[in-house]
Design an enzyme around this catalytic site. Structure first.
Site, PDB file in Angstrom:
ATOM      1  N   THR A   1       1.673   3.218   2.749  1.00 32.03           N
ATOM      2  CA  THR A   1       1.230   1.819   2.824  1.00 32.03           C
ATOM      3  C   THR A   1       2.293   0.833   2.348  1.00 32.03           C
ATOM      4  O   THR A   1       3.113   1.159   1.478  1.00 32.03           O
ATOM      5  CB  THR A   1      -0.036   1.624   1.957  1.00 32.03           C
ATOM      6  OG1 THR A   1      -0.309   0.229   1.818  1.00 32.03           O
ATOM      7  CG2 THR A   1       0.130   2.186   0.568  1.00 32.03           C
TER       8      THR A   1
ATOM      9  N   TYR B   1      -3.812   1.658  -5.911  1.00 37.88           N
ATOM     10  CA  TYR B   1      -3.786   2.228  -4.563  1.00 37.88           C
ATOM     11  C   TYR B   1      -2.337   2.465  -4.129  1.00 37.88           C
ATOM     12  O   TYR B   1      -1.954   3.583  -3.739  1.00 37.88           O
ATOM     13  CB  TYR B   1      -4.510   1.283  -3.597  1.00 37.88           C
ATOM     14  CG  TYR B   1      -4.282   1.593  -2.148  1.00 37.88           C
ATOM     15  CD1 TYR B   1      -4.634   2.837  -1.625  1.00 37.88           C
ATOM     16  CD2 TYR B   1      -3.712   0.655  -1.284  1.00 37.88           C
ATOM     17  CE1 TYR B   1      -4.409   3.133  -0.286  1.00 37.88           C
ATOM     18  CE2 TYR B   1      -3.497   0.937   0.039  1.00 37.88           C
ATOM     19  CZ  TYR B   1      -3.847   2.177   0.540  1.00 37.88           C
ATOM     20  OH  TYR B   1      -3.625   2.467   1.862  1.00 37.88           O
TER      21      TYR B   1
END
Ligand code: UDP
Length: 327
Positions: free
Chosen positions: A117, A141
């Site tokens: 990501t 995250y």
């Protein structure tokens, strides 16, 4: 047909990846615990239910299908939640991925495509992020995904497990045939929440922060169509099949849109008003994340065709009106 083990194949991106793999002549074998995914979304190959942390179950599935490669999507992926419950992200994303990577190596499988990501980059000074940009995540995250990238590098050095890492920007849109689409419960992502607000399924969209240092005060993201994204993953499998070196690729468009701009586009695509209220900032949000994706275009031959905000919202809107899954 060659088998590809797709973890998270019952989820949003994984289900689209299965469709693309099938179209490219592979058999996608979904491995998913159905905690956030949908059995109904598994349409293009078998479903094997199991948890990433279940080493025995993973071993059985590797033994049964002898996959040529692993495509690893299964993860928790909400920035906000990761700030409130970081342990959930470290345990599932990092420990689960480590178990999967060990099972991959133990089965003699040498190719691994990983869903990472842009959140691994963190806050940077108004630059277009490329694969060599510093990684300094500002939420759990992103930190969990960066840790998995590190694990892959170590496992390549020790066991010659080759990998392709894709760092995605904001994935949006849906299969234009509406066979699969985005369906999270609860939903937290901007575009599906906006479509819910437009057709009255929720009261109003809350804009998370209007005092950022951007032209209109709202955060800027780079939106990429899920169909283009999964095409890149198929190219990633071929890259490894062809014996190329491990590589990292950003997947985005190089163009950023603010939350208010996404609202404007949604209004023009649907011809309906977008009810919204202005709220506080969400913890963990970066001001701006925009990708340079020249490497994927140049080296992988990636040709994004649907990553235009109007097209993404149109495809998401079609799915929103026609598609859903039942447990
Ligand atoms: N966002 C928002 N309201 C929402 C959900 C998201 O204003 O209800 C904003 C969020 O702050 C971010 C952008 O929309 O700037 C995209 O957020 P999303 O959760 O879709 O993806 P993320 O960038 O967190 O991966």
């Amino acid at each position: 047909m060659k088998n590809i083990l797709v973890t998270g194949g019952a989820g949003y991106i994984g289900s689209h990846a299965c469709k693309a793999l099938r179209a490219a002549g592979y058999t996608p074998v979904t491995y998913d615990n159905l905690s956030t995914g949908w059995a109904d979304a598994v349409k293009f190959g078998p479903l094997e239910q199991g948890d990433l942390t279940d080493r025995t179950r993973l071993g059985e599935v590797f033994e049964k299908y002898k996959p040529e490669a692993v495509m690893h999507f299964a993860a928790f992926s909400q920035v906000g939640e990761s700030m409130q419950d970081p342990g959930k992200y470290w345990r599932n994303n990092v420990c689960g991925s480590l178990t999967l990577i060990e099972a991959t190596v133990a089965a003699g499988c040498k190719q691994f495509v990983f869903s990472s990501t842009c959140a691994t980059y963190g806050e940077q000074d108004n630059v277009l992020l490329d694969e060599d940009s510093q990684q300094a995540p500002i939420n759990a995250y992103g930190a969990s995904k960066r840790a998995i990238e590190d694990i892959l590098r170590d496992f390549e050095a020790a066991f010659d497990l080759k990998h392709v890492i894709f760092r995605y920007f904001n994935v949006a849109g849906a299969d234009p045939d509406s066979e699969v689409g985005e369906f999270h419960q609860p939903e937290t992502h901007l575009i599906p929440l906006m479509l819910d607000a437009i057709d009255g399924k929720r009261d109003a969209l809350t804009i998370y922060g209007t005092d950022y240092d951007t032209d209109d005060g709202t955060c800027i993201r780079d939106y990429v169509h899920v169909m283009d994204l999964v095409d890149a993953h198929v190219l990633g499998v071929k890259w490894l099949e062809n014996g190329k070196d491990s590589r990292v690729f950003n997947l985005g468009t190089g163009r950023g849109f603010s939350v208010r701009e996404v609202i404007d586009h949604s209004r023009s695509v649907t011809n309906k008003e977008v009810p919204f209220v202005e709220g506080d900032r969400r913890a963990g949000d970066c001001i701006k994340l925009v990708s340079g994706s020249e490497r994927a275009i140049r080296e992988l031959g990636w040709q994004p065709e649907r990553s235009n905000l109007q097209v993404m919202i149109k495809d998401a809107w079609r799915w929103h009106q026609n598609g859903h899954y039942d447990k």
